[in-house]
Motif scaffolding. Structure first.
Motif, PDB file in Angstrom:
ATOM      1  N   VAL A 152      -3.823   5.022  -2.649  1.00 54.31           N
ATOM      2  CA  VAL A 152      -2.462   4.535  -2.664  1.00 54.31           C
ATOM      3  C   VAL A 152      -2.735   2.985  -1.881  1.00 54.31           C
ATOM      4  O   VAL A 152      -3.328   2.839  -0.998  1.00 54.31           O
ATOM      5  N   THR A 153      -1.543   2.331  -2.416  1.00 53.81           N
ATOM      6  CA  THR A 153      -1.361   0.927  -1.692  1.00 53.81           C
ATOM      7  C   THR A 153       0.090   0.855  -1.701  1.00 53.81           C
ATOM      8  O   THR A 153       0.820   1.275  -2.498  1.00 53.81           O
ATOM      9  N   VAL A 154       0.430   0.266  -0.410  1.00 52.84           N
ATOM     10  CA  VAL A 154       2.096   0.243  -0.285  1.00 52.84           C
ATOM     11  C   VAL A 154       2.223  -1.277   0.237  1.00 52.84           C
ATOM     12  O   VAL A 154       1.589  -1.676   0.949  1.00 52.84           O
ATOM     13  N   GLY A 155       3.239  -2.034  -0.469  1.00 50.08           N
ATOM     14  CA  GLY A 155       3.516  -3.373  -0.085  1.00 50.08           C
ATOM     15  C   GLY A 155       4.504  -3.930  -1.051  1.00 50.08           C
ATOM     16  O   GLY A 155       4.556  -3.674  -2.254  1.00 50.08           O
ATOM     17  N   ARG A 156       4.954  -4.958  -1.022  1.00 48.33           N
ATOM     18  CA  ARG A 156       5.868  -5.870  -1.728  1.00 48.33           C
ATOM     19  C   ARG A 156       4.692  -6.311  -2.836  1.00 48.33           C
ATOM     20  O   ARG A 156       3.608  -6.879  -2.535  1.00 48.33           O
ATOM     21  N   LEU A 157       5.262  -6.540  -3.991  1.00 47.70           N
ATOM     22  CA  LEU A 157       4.609  -6.978  -5.052  1.00 47.70           C
ATOM     23  C   LEU A 157       4.673  -8.585  -5.021  1.00 47.70           C
ATOM     24  O   LEU A 157       5.229  -9.106  -5.851  1.00 47.70           O
ATOM     25  N   LEU A 164       6.306 -10.074  -8.650  1.00 48.49           N
ATOM     26  CA  LEU A 164       5.200  -9.708  -9.350  1.00 48.49           C
ATOM     27  C   LEU A 164       4.791  -8.426 -10.102  1.00 48.49           C
ATOM     28  O   LEU A 164       4.198  -7.935 -10.717  1.00 48.49           O
ATOM     29  N   ARG A 165       5.890  -7.630 -10.198  1.00 43.51           N
ATOM     30  CA  ARG A 165       5.964  -6.240 -10.696  1.00 43.51           C
ATOM     31  C   ARG A 165       5.707  -6.321 -12.285  1.00 43.51           C
ATOM     32  O   ARG A 165       4.808  -5.532 -12.947  1.00 43.51           O
ATOM     33  N   GLN A 166       6.409  -7.380 -13.189  1.00 44.42           N
ATOM     34  CA  GLN A 166       6.158  -7.403 -14.533  1.00 44.42           C
ATOM     35  C   GLN A 166       4.539  -7.765 -14.719  1.00 44.42           C
ATOM     36  O   GLN A 166       4.011  -6.988 -15.571  1.00 44.42           O
ATOM     37  N   PRO A 167       4.023  -9.058 -14.054  1.00 41.83           N
ATOM     38  CA  PRO A 167       2.882  -9.280 -14.162  1.00 41.83           C
ATOM     39  C   PRO A 167       1.612  -8.143 -14.133  1.00 41.83           C
ATOM     40  O   PRO A 167       0.660  -8.069 -14.696  1.00 41.83           O
ATOM     41  N   LEU A 168       1.847  -7.445 -13.161  1.00 42.78           N
ATOM     42  CA  LEU A 168       0.935  -6.495 -12.585  1.00 42.78           C
ATOM     43  C   LEU A 168       1.117  -5.247 -13.617  1.00 42.78           C
ATOM     44  O   LEU A 168      -0.008  -4.619 -13.996  1.00 42.78           O
ATOM     45  N   GLN A 169       2.209  -4.841 -14.186  1.00 49.55           N
ATOM     46  CA  GLN A 169       2.311  -3.954 -15.116  1.00 49.55           C
ATOM     47  C   GLN A 169       1.658  -4.446 -16.326  1.00 49.55           C
ATOM     48  O   GLN A 169       0.878  -3.547 -17.191  1.00 49.55           O
ATOM     49  N   ARG A 170       1.802  -5.653 -16.946  1.00 51.42           N
ATOM     50  CA  ARG A 170       1.069  -6.081 -18.180  1.00 51.42           C
ATOM     51  C   ARG A 170      -0.399  -5.920 -17.744  1.00 51.42           C
ATOM     52  O   ARG A 170      -1.094  -5.738 -18.848  1.00 51.42           O
ATOM     53  N   LEU A 171      -1.005  -6.454 -16.575  1.00 53.96           N
ATOM     54  CA  LEU A 171      -2.261  -6.227 -16.304  1.00 53.96           C
ATOM     55  C   LEU A 171      -2.830  -4.827 -16.334  1.00 53.96           C
ATOM     56  O   LEU A 171      -3.815  -4.450 -17.041  1.00 53.96           O
ATOM     57  N   ILE A 172      -2.000  -4.034 -16.042  1.00 49.09           N
ATOM     58  CA  ILE A 172      -2.558  -2.479 -16.100  1.00 49.09           C
ATOM     59  C   ILE A 172      -2.619  -1.919 -17.565  1.00 49.09           C
ATOM     60  O   ILE A 172      -3.402  -1.512 -17.896  1.00 49.09           O
ATOM     61  N   ASP A 173      -1.456  -2.671 -18.440  1.00 50.44           N
ATOM     62  CA  ASP A 173      -1.470  -2.245 -19.816  1.00 50.44           C
ATOM     63  C   ASP A 173      -2.699  -2.675 -20.310  1.00 50.44           C
ATOM     64  O   ASP A 173      -3.379  -2.100 -21.435  1.00 50.44           O
ATOM     65  N   THR A 174      -2.959  -4.167 -20.205  1.00 56.72           N
ATOM     66  CA  THR A 174      -4.080  -4.771 -20.624  1.00 56.72           C
ATOM     67  C   THR A 174      -5.399  -4.094 -20.528  1.00 56.72           C
ATOM     68  O   THR A 174      -6.289  -3.919 -21.485  1.00 56.72           O
ATOM     69  N   LEU A 175      -5.482  -3.540 -19.024  1.00 52.04           N
ATOM     70  CA  LEU A 175      -6.850  -2.791 -18.773  1.00 52.04           C
ATOM     71  C   LEU A 175      -6.915  -1.606 -19.394  1.00 52.04           C
ATOM     72  O   LEU A 175      -7.621  -0.810 -19.251  1.00 52.04           O
ATOM     73  N   GLY A 176      -5.662  -0.936 -20.035  1.00 52.01           N
ATOM     74  CA  GLY A 176      -5.701   0.233 -20.524  1.00 52.01           C
ATOM     75  C   GLY A 176      -5.698   1.505 -19.482  1.00 52.01           C
ATOM     76  O   GLY A 176      -6.241   2.737 -19.937  1.00 52.01           O
ATOM     77  N   VAL A 177      -5.105   1.260 -18.496  1.00 48.31           N
ATOM     78  CA  VAL A 177      -5.135   2.361 -17.301  1.00 48.31           C
ATOM     79  C   VAL A 177      -3.847   2.716 -16.966  1.00 48.31           C
ATOM     80  O   VAL A 177      -3.871   3.330 -15.874  1.00 48.31           O
ATOM     81  N   GLY A 178      -2.733   2.574 -17.719  1.00 49.82           N
ATOM     82  CA  GLY A 178      -1.555   3.079 -17.516  1.00 49.82           C
ATOM     83  C   GLY A 178      -1.537   4.425 -17.106  1.00 49.82           C
ATOM     84  O   GLY A 178      -0.506   4.838 -16.568  1.00 49.82           O
ATOM     85  N   ASP A 179      -2.225   5.336 -17.655  1.00 48.47           N
ATOM     86  CA  ASP A 179      -2.106   6.661 -17.189  1.00 48.47           C
ATOM     87  C   ASP A 179      -2.692   7.143 -16.173  1.00 48.47           C
ATOM     88  O   ASP A 179      -2.150   8.200 -15.489  1.00 48.47           O
ATOM     89  N   ARG A 180      -3.394   6.290 -15.067  1.00 48.32           N
ATOM     90  CA  ARG A 180      -4.308   6.563 -13.920  1.00 48.32           C
ATOM     91  C   ARG A 180      -3.508   5.709 -12.791  1.00 48.32           C
ATOM     92  O   ARG A 180      -3.759   5.922 -11.767  1.00 48.32           O
ATOM     93  N   ILE A 181      -2.967   4.463 -13.332  1.00 48.88           N
ATOM     94  CA  ILE A 181      -2.523   3.402 -12.234  1.00 48.88           C
ATOM     95  C   ILE A 181      -1.122   3.423 -12.397  1.00 48.88           C
ATOM     96  O   ILE A 181      -0.739   2.904 -13.564  1.00 48.88           O
ATOM     97  N   LYS A 182      -0.230   3.689 -11.240  1.00 52.26           N
ATOM     98  CA  LYS A 182       1.077   3.665 -11.520  1.00 52.26           C
ATOM     99  C   LYS A 182       1.955   2.809 -10.265  1.00 52.26           C
ATOM    100  O   LYS A 182       1.472   2.697  -9.330  1.00 52.26           O
ATOM    101  N   LEU A 183       2.926   2.037 -11.085  1.00 52.70           N
ATOM    102  CA  LEU A 183       3.771   1.234 -10.010  1.00 52.70           C
ATOM    103  C   LEU A 183       4.986   2.058  -9.800  1.00 52.70           C
ATOM    104  O   LEU A 183       5.837   2.294 -10.845  1.00 52.70           O
ATOM    105  N   LEU A 184       5.129   2.537  -8.733  1.00 51.47           N
ATOM    106  CA  LEU A 184       6.237   3.470  -8.344  1.00 51.47           C
ATOM    107  C   LEU A 184       7.319   2.885  -7.776  1.00 51.47           C
ATOM    108  O   LEU A 184       8.464   3.521  -7.680  1.00 51.47           O
ATOM    109  N   GLY A 185       7.601   1.533  -7.530  1.00 54.99           N
ATOM    110  CA  GLY A 185       8.716   0.925  -6.934  1.00 54.99           C
ATOM    111  C   GLY A 185       8.849   1.426  -5.633  1.00 54.99           C
ATOM    112  O   GLY A 185       7.984   1.939  -4.947  1.00 54.99           O
ATOM    113  N   GLN A 186       9.961   0.720  -4.965  1.00 49.46           N
ATOM    114  CA  GLN A 186      10.012   0.777  -3.607  1.00 49.46           C
ATOM    115  C   GLN A 186      10.833   2.393  -3.223  1.00 49.46           C
ATOM    116  O   GLN A 186      11.407   2.958  -4.215  1.00 49.46           O
TER     117      GLN A 186
END
Length: 442
Positions: A228-233, A266-288
């Motif tokens: 887990v990581t917690v912090g502003r994006l 940076l939420r959208q850029p980070l989500q695009r990175l996750i999608d590009t790397l193909g790991v969206g099923d294991r890495i989740k942006l949960l929001g605040q």
């Protein structure tokens, strides 16, 4: 004591370090009022905001229109309304011969509005360096009285100084009564730009350890290792690098689960990175998340990652509170040699530290913890002990009260030597630009 806190925004869910000081002072029998530039989100707040009815203690500077005509029209309305309460102060706020563009821009007229009928305070505690500039301006106009203490926490002593120049706090250092920094790293940064070393101490941001239950970390029966990581994006949190490191680790450890709690630009850029790397099923942006929801997430996790970096604008982090909370709960941590973090994480004892932006090193240390769960318990216990010893909020609040009392004991003539009214110098015009639309807190 009567104490005024000056902040940029209130309430702010992520700024528990401010909240902990406010509630601690109230618990000790002191009166605390809060002065904020803007109102934060009041629908999702820390439970203490409601429990202590803090919104009833909070006063806001009226919104200043950027449009000059709108600003003038609203200023005329404020002038007539405020003149009934404190005509002398209102007229002083318009004296541009003494207060320069702070008065000419009408910023000072807007800023004094919440203070028109307030009694003097013993202590004025500005929670960031930029808030210290506000406090100094208000005190010099006679809008607020009390000993001025300013805390430096990160953005205010890194990015802001880089933007405005090393002299931005010159008048504050001359006329403020005392200064605090939340780590030695930022104390030294303040000294380097002119703060008297004898008038600045380290006072860390504490947490209430009783709210964060320690748990010995063990592998889950389902075989999933939860990171887990917690912090502003935002850039300085370095989350891009932990995403890349975890994505690489998933190639050999496919049962990993990486949850990122927080929101930001940076939420959208980070989500695009996750999608590009193909790991969206294991890495989740949960929001605040609320404080309780965050605690539940931390409680289910095995490893905490804080991949902080120095942002391109110079922004740096102190020993962040959520890292303290994770350590208090027994999580081994992986973080970076960044800002004040090495003052919190003991490399090889409570976790590991790696160079900033080093994806390979980050992955290597996370991978080590994945493959050596027998280390989790000893590292977790070491972290808990360190937090209890150095960052317990009750001990820190006792020290804060002692510090207030020491500042109050300084003879008034000593303050006067540093507080002679100055003319409108070039540096005051520089400060005025930040007074009109002060930057948000980090």
């Amino acid at each position: 004591m009567r104490i005024a806190f000056i902040v940029w925004e209130f309430p702010v869910l992520s700024e528990t370090f401010v909240l902990n000081q406010i509630t601690g002072l109230i618990d000790r029998g002191h009166q605390v009022d809060i002065y904020a530039h803007i109102q934060g989100n009041t629908t999702q707040v820390h439970p203490d905001v409601n429990q202590y009815q803090l919104l009833e203690r909070t006063y806001y500077i009226p919104t200043i229109p950027r449009n000059l005509i709108g600003r003038l029209f609203k200023g005329i309305q404020l002038f007539h309304a405020s003149r009934q309460k404190n005509p002398e102060l209102v007229w002083r706020s318009l004296n541009f011969f003494k207060h320069g563009s702070r008065a000419a821009s009408l910023w000072l007229l807007y800023a004094i509005t919440p203070l028109l009928d307030k009694e003097p305070y013993d202590i004025i505690h500005a929670q960031f360096g930029t808030d210290g500039l506000t406090g100094l301006s208000l005190r010099e106009a006679g809008a607020i009285q009390g000993k001025l203490i300013t805390t430096f926490r990160g953005y205010d002593i890194s990015t802001y100084v880089k933007e405005k120049g090393a002299g931005v706090y010159r008048q504050l250092f001359q006329k403020g009564d005392f200064f605090l920094a939340n780590c030695e790293f930022f104390r030294q940064a303040a000294i380097q730009i002119g703060c008297d070393p004898a008038r600045i101490k380290v006072h860390g941001s504490g947490i209430d350890c009783s709210r964060f239950r320690f748990t010995v970390r063990q592998p889950s029966p389902d075989g999933v290792i939860r990171i887990v990581t917690v912090g502003r994006l935002v850039e300085k949190k370095g989350i891009e690098y932990s995403i890349r490191a975890i994505a690489e680790l998933l190639k050999t450890h496919p049962t990993l689960e990486y949850n990122i709690v927080g929101d930001g630009k940076l939420r959208q850029p980070l989500q695009r990175l996750i999608d590009t790397l193909g790991v969206g099923d294991r890495i989740k942006l949960l929001g605040q998340k609320s404080q309780q929801a965050l605690i539940e997430i931390l409680d289910r996790s095995h490893i905490f990652v804080a991949p902080c970096v120095t942002a391109r604008d110079g922004n740096q982090d102190a020993p962040v509170n959520v890292l303290k909370e994770a350590m208090a709960m027994g999580l081994p941590v992986v973080s970076t040699h960044h800002g004040g973090i090495p003052e919190l994480v003991e490399d090889g004892i409570s976790g590991f530290l790696v160079p900033e932006r080093d994806v390979a090193a980050l992955g290597d240390r996370i991978g080590y913890l994945i493959e050596h769960p027998e280390r989790w318990s000893e590292m977790g216990q070491a972290g808990r002990t360190y937090i209890e010893t150095h960052y317990d909020i009750n001990q820190l609040n006792d020290r804060l009260v002692e510090l207030y009392q020491q500042v109050l004991e300084v003879p008034q003539d000593f303050e006067g030597d540093r507080s002679q009214a100055a003319g409108v110098s070039p540096s005051s015009w520089l400060l005025a630009s930040s007074f009109f639309f002060p930057p948000s807190s980090p």
